[in-house]
Design a protein around this motif. Structure first.
Motif, PDB file in Angstrom:
ATOM      1  N   PRO A   1     -10.095  -9.777  -1.265  1.00  0.00           N
ATOM      2  CA  PRO A   1      -8.979 -10.459  -0.604  1.00  0.00           C
ATOM      3  C   PRO A   1      -7.921  -9.437  -0.159  1.00  0.00           C
ATOM      4  O   PRO A   1      -7.618  -8.482  -0.882  1.00  0.00           O
ATOM      5  CB  PRO A   1      -8.431 -11.392  -1.686  1.00  0.00           C
ATOM      6  N   SER A   2      -7.376  -9.632   1.036  1.00  0.00           N
ATOM      7  CA  SER A   2      -6.464  -8.638   1.620  1.00  0.00           C
ATOM      8  C   SER A   2      -5.245  -8.364   0.744  1.00  0.00           C
ATOM      9  O   SER A   2      -4.798  -7.219   0.643  1.00  0.00           O
ATOM     10  CB  SER A   2      -6.044  -9.051   3.022  1.00  0.00           C
ATOM     11  N   ALA A   3      -4.702  -9.381   0.088  1.00  0.00           N
ATOM     12  CA  ALA A   3      -3.533  -9.166  -0.770  1.00  0.00           C
ATOM     13  C   ALA A   3      -3.875  -8.256  -1.950  1.00  0.00           C
ATOM     14  O   ALA A   3      -3.071  -7.404  -2.341  1.00  0.00           O
ATOM     15  CB  ALA A   3      -2.985 -10.496  -1.274  1.00  0.00           C
ATOM     16  N   ILE A   4      -5.071  -8.410  -2.489  1.00  0.00           N
ATOM     17  CA  ILE A   4      -5.496  -7.557  -3.606  1.00  0.00           C
ATOM     18  C   ILE A   4      -5.708  -6.129  -3.120  1.00  0.00           C
ATOM     19  O   ILE A   4      -5.295  -5.173  -3.775  1.00  0.00           O
ATOM     20  CB  ILE A   4      -6.752  -8.131  -4.288  1.00  0.00           C
ATOM     21  N   ALA A   5      -6.323  -5.968  -1.958  1.00  0.00           N
ATOM     22  CA  ALA A   5      -6.525  -4.628  -1.394  1.00  0.00           C
ATOM     23  C   ALA A   5      -5.183  -3.934  -1.169  1.00  0.00           C
ATOM     24  O   ALA A   5      -5.029  -2.750  -1.501  1.00  0.00           O
ATOM     25  CB  ALA A   5      -7.306  -4.719  -0.097  1.00  0.00           C
ATOM     26  N   LYS A   6      -4.206  -4.658  -0.633  1.00  0.00           N
ATOM     27  CA  LYS A   6      -2.869  -4.085  -0.401  1.00  0.00           C
ATOM     28  C   LYS A   6      -2.198  -3.727  -1.723  1.00  0.00           C
ATOM     29  O   LYS A   6      -1.561  -2.682  -1.848  1.00  0.00           O
ATOM     30  CB  LYS A   6      -1.995  -5.065   0.389  1.00  0.00           C
ATOM     31  N   TYR A   7      -2.318  -4.594  -2.714  1.00  0.00           N
ATOM     32  CA  TYR A   7      -1.725  -4.347  -4.031  1.00  0.00           C
ATOM     33  C   TYR A   7      -2.298  -3.074  -4.656  1.00  0.00           C
ATOM     34  O   TYR A   7      -1.555  -2.231  -5.160  1.00  0.00           O
ATOM     35  CB  TYR A   7      -1.964  -5.552  -4.945  1.00  0.00           C
ATOM     36  N   VAL A   8      -3.600  -2.933  -4.625  1.00  0.00           N
ATOM     37  CA  VAL A   8      -4.247  -1.750  -5.196  1.00  0.00           C
ATOM     38  C   VAL A   8      -3.813  -0.504  -4.443  1.00  0.00           C
ATOM     39  O   VAL A   8      -3.474   0.512  -5.050  1.00  0.00           O
ATOM     40  CB  VAL A   8      -5.791  -1.910  -5.199  1.00  0.00           C
ATOM     41  N   SER A   9      -3.800  -0.586  -3.131  1.00  0.00           N
ATOM     42  CA  SER A   9      -3.403   0.562  -2.312  1.00  0.00           C
ATOM     43  C   SER A   9      -1.968   0.989  -2.603  1.00  0.00           C
ATOM     44  O   SER A   9      -1.675   2.179  -2.704  1.00  0.00           O
ATOM     45  CB  SER A   9      -3.563   0.204  -0.834  1.00  0.00           C
ATOM     46  N   ALA A  10      -1.068   0.013  -2.757  1.00  0.00           N
ATOM     47  CA  ALA A  10       0.347   0.311  -2.986  1.00  0.00           C
ATOM     48  C   ALA A  10       0.642   0.780  -4.405  1.00  0.00           C
ATOM     49  O   ALA A  10       1.539   1.602  -4.620  1.00  0.00           O
ATOM     50  CB  ALA A  10       1.190  -0.933  -2.679  1.00  0.00           C
TER      51      ALA A  10
ATOM     52  N   VAL B   1     -10.789  -7.026 -11.177  1.00  0.00           N
ATOM     53  CA  VAL B   1     -11.242  -5.845 -10.464  1.00  0.00           C
ATOM     54  C   VAL B   1     -11.157  -4.643 -11.386  1.00  0.00           C
ATOM     55  O   VAL B   1     -10.297  -4.573 -12.259  1.00  0.00           O
ATOM     56  CB  VAL B   1     -10.434  -5.578  -9.168  1.00  0.00           C
ATOM     57  N   GLU B   2     -12.095  -3.736 -11.203  1.00  0.00           N
ATOM     58  CA  GLU B   2     -12.055  -2.474 -11.922  1.00  0.00           C
ATOM     59  C   GLU B   2     -11.901  -1.375 -10.896  1.00  0.00           C
ATOM     60  O   GLU B   2     -12.594  -1.358  -9.873  1.00  0.00           O
ATOM     61  CB  GLU B   2     -13.326  -2.249 -12.738  1.00  0.00           C
ATOM     62  N   LEU B   3     -10.971  -0.465 -11.182  1.00  0.00           N
ATOM     63  CA  LEU B   3     -10.705   0.636 -10.270  1.00  0.00           C
ATOM     64  C   LEU B   3     -11.494   1.874 -10.670  1.00  0.00           C
ATOM     65  O   LEU B   3     -12.002   1.968 -11.791  1.00  0.00           O
ATOM     66  CB  LEU B   3      -9.207   0.949 -10.255  1.00  0.00           C
ATOM     67  N   SER B   4     -11.549   2.828  -9.771  1.00  0.00           N
ATOM     68  CA  SER B   4     -12.336   4.043 -10.006  1.00  0.00           C
ATOM     69  C   SER B   4     -11.822   4.861 -11.184  1.00  0.00           C
ATOM     70  O   SER B   4     -12.569   5.645 -11.753  1.00  0.00           O
ATOM     71  CB  SER B   4     -12.391   4.891  -8.741  1.00  0.00           C
ATOM     72  N   ASN B   5     -10.577   4.663 -11.599  1.00  0.00           N
ATOM     73  CA  ASN B   5     -10.054   5.386 -12.773  1.00  0.00           C
ATOM     74  C   ASN B   5     -10.241   4.603 -14.077  1.00  0.00           C
ATOM     75  O   ASN B   5      -9.776   5.013 -15.124  1.00  0.00           O
ATOM     76  CB  ASN B   5      -8.577   5.749 -12.586  1.00  0.00           C
ATOM     77  N   GLY B   6     -10.917   3.448 -13.998  1.00  0.00           N
ATOM     78  CA  GLY B   6     -11.182   2.645 -15.196  1.00  0.00           C
ATOM     79  C   GLY B   6     -10.179   1.536 -15.448  1.00  0.00           C
ATOM     80  O   GLY B   6     -10.381   0.725 -16.343  1.00  0.00           O
ATOM     81  N   THR B   7      -9.106   1.478 -14.677  1.00  0.00           N
ATOM     82  CA  THR B   7      -8.116   0.420 -14.842  1.00  0.00           C
ATOM     83  C   THR B   7      -8.727  -0.915 -14.454  1.00  0.00           C
ATOM     84  O   THR B   7      -9.422  -1.024 -13.441  1.00  0.00           O
ATOM     85  CB  THR B   7      -6.874   0.688 -13.966  1.00  0.00           C
ATOM     86  N   GLU B   8      -8.477  -1.931 -15.272  1.00  0.00           N
ATOM     87  CA  GLU B   8      -8.945  -3.279 -14.981  1.00  0.00           C
ATOM     88  C   GLU B   8      -7.748  -4.159 -14.662  1.00  0.00           C
ATOM     89  O   GLU B   8      -6.741  -4.132 -15.385  1.00  0.00           O
ATOM     90  CB  GLU B   8      -9.713  -3.855 -16.168  1.00  0.00           C
ATOM     91  N   LEU B   9      -7.859  -4.922 -13.590  1.00  0.00           N
ATOM     92  CA  LEU B   9      -6.788  -5.809 -13.158  1.00  0.00           C
ATOM     93  C   LEU B   9      -7.300  -7.237 -13.111  1.00  0.00           C
ATOM     94  O   LEU B   9      -8.442  -7.475 -12.705  1.00  0.00           O
ATOM     95  CB  LEU B   9      -6.301  -5.420 -11.760  1.00  0.00           C
ATOM     96  N   LYS B  10      -6.450  -8.171 -13.511  1.00  0.00           N
ATOM     97  CA  LYS B  10      -6.746  -9.598 -13.372  1.00  0.00           C
ATOM     98  C   LYS B  10      -5.674 -10.144 -12.455  1.00  0.00           C
ATOM     99  O   LYS B  10      -4.499 -10.209 -12.826  1.00  0.00           O
ATOM    100  CB  LYS B  10      -6.710 -10.298 -14.732  1.00  0.00           C
ATOM    101  N   LEU B  11      -6.098 -10.529 -11.237  1.00  0.00           N
ATOM    102  CA  LEU B  11      -5.143 -10.936 -10.215  1.00  0.00           C
ATOM    103  C   LEU B  11      -5.562 -12.241  -9.562  1.00  0.00           C
ATOM    104  O   LEU B  11      -6.751 -12.519  -9.418  1.00  0.00           O
ATOM    105  CB  LEU B  11      -5.062  -9.848  -9.131  1.00  0.00           C
ATOM    106  N   THR B  12      -4.550 -13.003  -9.134  1.00  0.00           N
ATOM    107  CA  THR B  12      -4.833 -14.180  -8.323  1.00  0.00           C
ATOM    108  C   THR B  12      -5.195 -13.695  -6.923  1.00  0.00           C
ATOM    109  O   THR B  12      -5.034 -12.511  -6.609  1.00  0.00           O
ATOM    110  CB  THR B  12      -3.607 -15.106  -8.252  1.00  0.00           C
ATOM    111  N   GLU B  13      -5.641 -14.589  -6.066  1.00  0.00           N
ATOM    112  CA  GLU B  13      -6.033 -14.181  -4.709  1.00  0.00           C
ATOM    113  C   GLU B  13      -4.864 -13.576  -3.940  1.00  0.00           C
ATOM    114  O   GLU B  13      -5.046 -12.727  -3.083  1.00  0.00           O
ATOM    115  CB  GLU B  13      -6.608 -15.373  -3.939  1.00  0.00           C
ATOM    116  N   ASP B  14      -3.635 -13.997  -4.278  1.00  0.00           N
ATOM    117  CA  ASP B  14      -2.470 -13.416  -3.604  1.00  0.00           C
ATOM    118  C   ASP B  14      -1.875 -12.244  -4.399  1.00  0.00           C
ATOM    119  O   ASP B  14      -0.720 -11.871  -4.216  1.00  0.00           O
ATOM    120  CB  ASP B  14      -1.423 -14.486  -3.300  1.00  0.00           C
ATOM    121  N   ALA B  15      -2.679 -11.655  -5.279  1.00  0.00           N
ATOM    122  CA  ALA B  15      -2.370 -10.412  -6.005  1.00  0.00           C
ATOM    123  C   ALA B  15      -1.256 -10.533  -7.038  1.00  0.00           C
ATOM    124  O   ALA B  15      -0.600  -9.551  -7.375  1.00  0.00           O
ATOM    125  CB  ALA B  15      -2.071  -9.270  -5.030  1.00  0.00           C
TER     126      ALA B  15
END
Length: 154
Positions: free
Chosen positions: A97-106, A125-139
């Motif tokens: 989802p675009s909001a999640i992509a923007k959140y991760v990028s920022a 979502v799991e990031l390349s550094n091992g961080t795990e995030l639990k987000l709604t569709e609007d981040a």
């Protein structure tokens, strides 16, 4: 003698349990149409090396392993449930989802999403550094069952 019989019984029960819960191998063409479309759109040219169907809690589920090392789980209707990118790659950006992509990028500069799962109320979502995030569709941080939420480092 009792111990021996008990051991045999445990072995037999374990074997039966493993057979019941193991996925049944299938051909790629036996996947739901939506799953086949997803694979050809987001993983073009990446061969399916294993496809299995399994009875899940909410109906039939499908597990697909690709030659690149990516793994995708699908629900009975063919919608993706979980996507794990091949080692060193990110999940296809079109499924995030675009909001999640923007959140991760920022908030996680230079990190990519290597795993994404659809959960009730949002995404994990799991990031390349091992961080795990639990987000709604609007981040927004998604509360977990223990009352927390947000992110966690593995």
């Amino acid at each position: 003698m009792k111990k021996f019989l008990s051991l045999i019984l445990v072995i037999v029960a374990s074997s039966v349990s493993a057979m019941v819960y193991a996925g049944t191998p299938i051909k790629q063409t036996e996947l739901p149409n939506a799953a086949q479309t997803f694979l050809s759109k987001h993983f073009p040219g990446d061969a399916v090396i294993k496809a299995e169907k399994d009875q899940g809690r909410r109906g039939m589920e499908y597990e697909v392993d690709l030659q690149s090392g990516a793994e995708i789980d699908f629900r009975d209707n063919g919608d993706w449930k979980e996507v794990k990118a091949a080692r060193g790659n990110a999940v296809p950006s079109a499924i995030v989802p675009s909001a999640i992509a923007k959140y991760v990028s920022a908030n996680f500069n230079g990190q990519s999403i290597v795993e994404i799962s659809r959960k009730r109320g949002g995404y994990e979502v799991e990031l390349s550094n091992g961080t795990e995030l639990k987000l709604t569709e609007d981040a927004k941080p998604m509360p977990d069952r223990q009352g927390g939420g947000g992110s966690r480092r593995r």
